[in-house]
Design a protein around this motif. Structure first.
Motif, PDB file in Angstrom:
ATOM      1  N   SER A  29     -12.885  11.851  -0.292  1.00  0.00           N
ATOM      2  CA  SER A  29     -13.871  11.602  -1.113  1.00  0.00           C
ATOM      3  C   SER A  29     -15.156  10.814  -0.557  1.00  0.00           C
ATOM      4  O   SER A  29     -16.188  10.758  -1.072  1.00  0.00           O
ATOM      5  CB  SER A  29     -13.097  10.515  -2.335  1.00  0.00           C
ATOM      6  N   THR A  73      -8.061  11.084  -5.884  1.00  0.00           N
ATOM      7  CA  THR A  73      -8.484  12.173  -6.569  1.00  0.00           C
ATOM      8  C   THR A  73      -7.514  13.346  -6.939  1.00  0.00           C
ATOM      9  O   THR A  73      -6.595  13.644  -6.142  1.00  0.00           O
ATOM     10  CB  THR A  73      -9.445  13.021  -5.465  1.00  0.00           C
ATOM     11  N   ASP A 102     -14.391  18.323  -3.250  1.00  0.00           N
ATOM     12  CA  ASP A 102     -13.637  17.262  -2.978  1.00  0.00           C
ATOM     13  C   ASP A 102     -12.467  17.635  -3.568  1.00  0.00           C
ATOM     14  O   ASP A 102     -12.444  17.869  -4.899  1.00  0.00           O
ATOM     15  CB  ASP A 102     -14.079  15.974  -3.369  1.00  0.00           C
TER      16      ASP A 102
HETATM   17 MG   LIG Z   1     -10.357  11.457  -2.856  1.00  0.00          MG
END
Ligand SMILES: [Mg+2]
Ligand SMILES: Nc1nc2c(ncn2[C@@H]2O[C@H](COP(=O)(O)OP(=O)(O)OP(=O)(O)O)[C@@H](O)[C@H]2O)c(=O)[nH]1
Length: 463
Positions: free
Chosen positions: A241, A262, A281
């Motif tokens: 990220s 994430t 991502d």
């Molecule tokens: Mg992440």
């Protein structure tokens, strides 16, 4: 598609705007349009390349819109036919009312690409230029637009034509010989020196290299026009990220030192060296039981498998042996899928970071050190041996063109092999003829309904 009737279509996006342009074309366009225009005589008599002001209307009491009309007389128009462009107010109901009026005046809705098809049929442009029109409209980056402009100016056409005319010259000499084999020259089963005098090897070789250059430009042409999908992958906390944000130059994806930050993958567009990239991502890879994170990892796996290139991140401060084994397993899988991959060793700014192992590029998200090298490696992986095109380069972007050039090359290589194997002249002639035909199909000199349909049906309406 019929060619002798009158067509009309909105050439600008349907929406609220200061102006919208409606394009019309076909023999008798001005006459037909004048029946719905406040100044019929002026419109009918207007010379080409002029602009007439007035109202579109059924009659004085039923006005539709206040407009200006650009008048084009055949053959000096985009399509080569008599045509008119109506500049009207950009309101959706207003545009719909104008189109209805045009239909009552004897125009029909144009098919996608029909204006360009007519331009091609009327000899205003060859197929490579028509395709360039479409490619310009579609371009997603400034670079893609510049490269398509090169094609619009006819550079693909010129290159193909140059190669083709040399082959046609050779074929002319060959045909004479095939038609009159008994003339002074020795017969076809004579020594190969004679075949070579008719078909100069270096000319054929030169044609081959010209075409090879074009074919190899296709990969970078594609990249500029279609872009690429880039997935950031790796274990939790590797810095994916952080890198995503570094690419975007904004704080877009949540970064934290908690493993598994994430979960849903995130996508964002970014243009790099003129190439439009779709950046992903993804959820950090790890063994988990928690159902939501598990699903996030599964979805991320799909993103990774469908990407054009993977940036695989490894936390350089993690000395855990099982973590390394896990990364190796993941990289092995990526290798099996045959996906281009750049391996990145992160957190190099921290003192506990181990030196990057062989094959890994060191990177610090904090200082940005190593980021240039990573981006360069990513581009190299995407281009697979091709170099990036400069603004002035000739680059093709049409799969149709690429396949035909491949066919032409195949014919030429076959001809060269036959010459080396001292095959009879008529065999070699067939291969040359095949190449010439393929090259003719690229520019549209040789065309069929089928080919035209394939080229123009992908266009937008109004083009
Ligand atoms: Mg992440
Ligand atoms: N010093 C330093 N810290 C970094 C670097 N890259 C990432 N970090 C830190 O490492 C932690 C994890 O970074 P993220 O970018 O969230 O990692 P991720 O790979 O997205 O992690 P998940 O979302 O959990 O999969 C954060 O605290 C970052 O600030 C780096 O290059 N240097």
């Amino acid at each position: 598609m019929m060619q002798d009737d009158r067509i009309a279509a909105l050439a600008t996006p349907l929406g609220e705007s200061a102006l919208a342009v409606i394009r019309t074309s076909g023999e008798g366009t001005l006459q037909a349009l004048s029946r719905g225009f406040s100044r019929p005589g002026t419109l009918q008599e207007a010379p080409g390349n002029t602009i007439i002001y007035g109202w579109l209307q059924y009659d004085e009491s039923r006005r539709v819109d206040e407009v200006t009309v650009a008048v084009f007389r055949a053959p000096r128009s985009y399509t080569g036919e008599e045509s008119a462009e109506i500049y009207c107010h950009g309101s959706i109901p207003g545009i719909q009312k104008i189109m209805e009026l045009l239909f009552t005046l004897g125009f029909r809705q144009a098919e996608p690409g029909e204006f360009s098809l007519r331009a091609f049929i009327n000899g205003k442009m060859d197929l490579t230029r028509a395709e360039a029109v479409h490619e310009i409209v579609r371009s997603q980056s400034r670079k893609a637009q510049s490269l398509a402009l090169n094609r619009l100016s006819g550079r693909v056409f010129e290159e193909i034509d140059r190669v083709k005319s040399r082959l046609v010259d050779i074929m002319a000499a060959v045909s004479v010989q095939l038609d009159y084999p008994d003339d002074e020259l020795p017969g076809e089963d004579d020594d190969s020196g004679y075949v070579r005098s008719l078909i100069p090897m270096d000319t054929v070789q030169d044609a081959v290299s010209g075409l090879e250059r074009l074919v190899s430009s296709y990969r970078s042409g594609r990249l500029y026009q279609q872009g690429a999908r880039v997935a950031l992958a790796g274990q939790t906390n590797a810095g994916k990220s952080s890198m995503f944000n570094l690419f975007l130059k904004e704080d877009r994806s949540i970064v934290s030192n908690i493993h598994g930050t994430t979960r849903d993958y995130i996508q964002a567009p970014v243009v790099l060296d003129g190439i439009p990239l779709s950046l992903y991502d993804t959820a950090g890879l790890r063994e988990v039981d928690e159902i939501i994170e598990k699903e996030g990892i599964r979805r991320s796996g799909q993103v990774i498998e469908n990407s054009s290139v993977i940036l695989y991140l490894v936390d350089g401060t993690n000395s855990d042996k099982s973590a390394h084994a896990f990364d190796e397993k993941q990289l092995e899988r990526i290798g099996e899928l045959n996906l281009p991959c750049v391996k990145i060793w992160t957190k190099t700014d921290l003192p506990q970071c181990a030196p990057a192992p062989k094959g890994f590029l060191p990177l610090s998200m904090i200082s940005g050190e190593g980021f240039d090298r990573v981006q360069q490696a990513m581009m190299e992986a995407l281009l697979q041996g091709e170099r990036l095109a400069g603004d002035g380069d000739l680059v093709i972007d049409s799969l149709r063109q690429k396949q035909l050039i491949d066919d032409a090359l195949d014919g030429l290589q076959q001809a060269l092999t036959s010459m080396e194997g001292d095959q009879p002249l008529d065999i070699i002639a067939m291969d040359l003829q095949r190449s010439i035909r393929s090259l003719g199909e690229i520019t549209g000199e040789v065309s069929s309904e089928d080919i035209l349909d394939r080229v123009f049906s992908g266009f937008c309406v109004g083009k």
